[in-house]
Write a protein that holds these residues in place. Sequence first.
Motif, short mmCIF file in Angstrom:
data_model
loop_
_atom_site.label_atom_id
_atom_site.label_comp_id
_atom_site.label_asym_id
_atom_site.label_seq_id
_atom_site.Cartn_x
_atom_site.Cartn_y
_atom_site.Cartn_z
N PRO A 3 0.88 -1.29 -0.14
CA PRO A 3 -0.51 0.14 0.17
C PRO A 3 0.78 1.61 -0.33
O PRO A 3 2.13 1.04 0.64
N VAL A 4 0.47 2.16 -0.77
CA VAL A 4 1.01 3.39 -0.81
C VAL A 4 -0.25 4.25 -0.54
O VAL A 4 -0.89 4.40 -0.36
N ARG A 5 0.62 5.45 0.57
CA ARG A 5 -0.49 5.93 1.31
C ARG A 5 0.04 7.27 0.74
O ARG A 5 0.45 8.34 -0.02
N ILE A 6 -1.14 8.27 0.82
CA ILE A 6 -1.40 9.59 0.10
C ILE A 6 -2.11 10.03 0.78
O ILE A 6 -3.33 10.15 1.71
N ILE A 7 -1.03 11.54 0.97
CA ILE A 7 -1.91 12.68 1.59
C ILE A 7 -2.07 14.03 1.12
O ILE A 7 -1.82 14.37 0.46
N VAL A 8 -3.51 14.28 0.73
CA VAL A 8 -4.04 15.69 0.32
C VAL A 8 -4.47 16.72 0.60
O VAL A 8 -4.52 16.67 1.85
N ASN A 9 -3.53 17.61 0.54
CA ASN A 9 -3.27 18.92 0.51
C ASN A 9 -4.34 20.42 -0.35
O ASN A 9 -3.05 20.31 -1.50
N ASP A 10 -4.91 20.29 -0.95
CA ASP A 10 -5.55 21.28 -1.87
C ASP A 10 -7.24 21.94 -1.19
O ASP A 10 -7.10 22.01 -0.08
N LYS A 11 -7.67 22.38 -2.05
CA LYS A 11 -8.54 23.52 -1.86
C LYS A 11 -9.89 23.30 -1.11
O LYS A 11 -10.62 23.74 0.05
N MET A 12 -10.56 21.93 -1.32
CA MET A 12 -11.09 21.21 -0.92
C MET A 12 -11.37 19.97 -0.16
O MET A 12 -12.30 19.21 0.64
N GLN A 13 -9.42 19.77 0.72
CA GLN A 13 -9.48 18.84 1.56
C GLN A 13 -7.65 18.85 2.17
O GLN A 13 -7.23 19.34 1.32
N LYS A 14 -7.57 19.08 3.26
CA LYS A 14 -6.72 18.73 4.54
C LYS A 14 -6.05 17.74 4.94
O LYS A 14 -7.38 17.72 6.46
N ASN A 15 -5.72 17.31 4.48
CA ASN A 15 -4.82 16.81 5.49
C ASN A 15 -5.64 15.07 5.44
O ASN A 15 -5.75 14.40 6.08
N TYR A 16 -6.36 15.14 4.15
CA TYR A 16 -7.19 13.40 3.87
C TYR A 16 -5.76 12.52 3.17
O TYR A 16 -5.39 13.19 2.23
N ILE A 17 -5.98 11.52 4.56
CA ILE A 17 -5.85 10.00 3.93
C ILE A 17 -5.72 9.55 3.07
O ILE A 17 -7.37 9.58 4.37
N TYR A 18 -5.59 8.44 1.95
CA TYR A 18 -6.08 7.44 1.63
C TYR A 18 -5.16 6.51 1.24
O TYR A 18 -3.82 7.04 1.36
N GLU A 19 -4.97 5.02 0.54
CA GLU A 19 -4.05 4.00 0.70
C GLU A 19 -4.26 3.79 -0.50
O GLU A 19 -5.76 3.57 -1.16
N LEU A 20 -3.42 3.77 -1.57
CA LEU A 20 -3.64 3.15 -2.58
C LEU A 20 -3.03 1.34 -2.73
O LEU A 20 -2.35 0.91 -1.93
N THR A 21 -4.28 0.89 -2.89
CA THR A 21 -3.77 -1.45 -2.55
C THR A 21 -3.91 -2.14 -3.96
O THR A 21 -3.72 -3.09 -4.19
#
Length: 174
Positions: A3-21
Amino acid sequence: MKPVRIIVNDKMQKNYIYELTEEPGTHFAPEFKPAFTPFEMLELGVFGGCYMTDCQNEFPAFWFAKAKLSPGHPDPSLNYFHVLASMPLSFWREKGWIRDQDPRGWFQWYCRYYQGRRSPDDARQIKRWIAFKRHDAQWRKYAASPSYAEEQALRKICHPVQRQALLQWAYNTL
């Protein structure tokens, strides 16, 4: 795949984390068979070019190399059929179709799913994609003509808004 962990920080999400499996573009649900990849859709022209202009860091750079983008406001000339076919995000929110994990809607879900994220919302989003296919049958019914040449000519002008909307859901009406 590890799994690869993705951390999103953009206009619509801050510190949203998900995994690519899953590996990108693989192991889709059997009933989910989009005609286009997200990067092909961006290159063809979808959403007036204003979609995903602030979240490019989340996805591979090559997705945006030929993408038709218009930061700030939609530009219908960038769309494949040169028409706007989108409802405002507020409409989608009012209908209850937007979830916190994908605040931009179905296309954002598809981009993340394509990249390898799997989530509890997948079944709902795939059902929405399947349901949208009714629009494909509608425009094809009205575009039918007696000869192949006439049909090809009609396909270029018939129901451009409906066809642009179908393209935004990865259906091929080209």
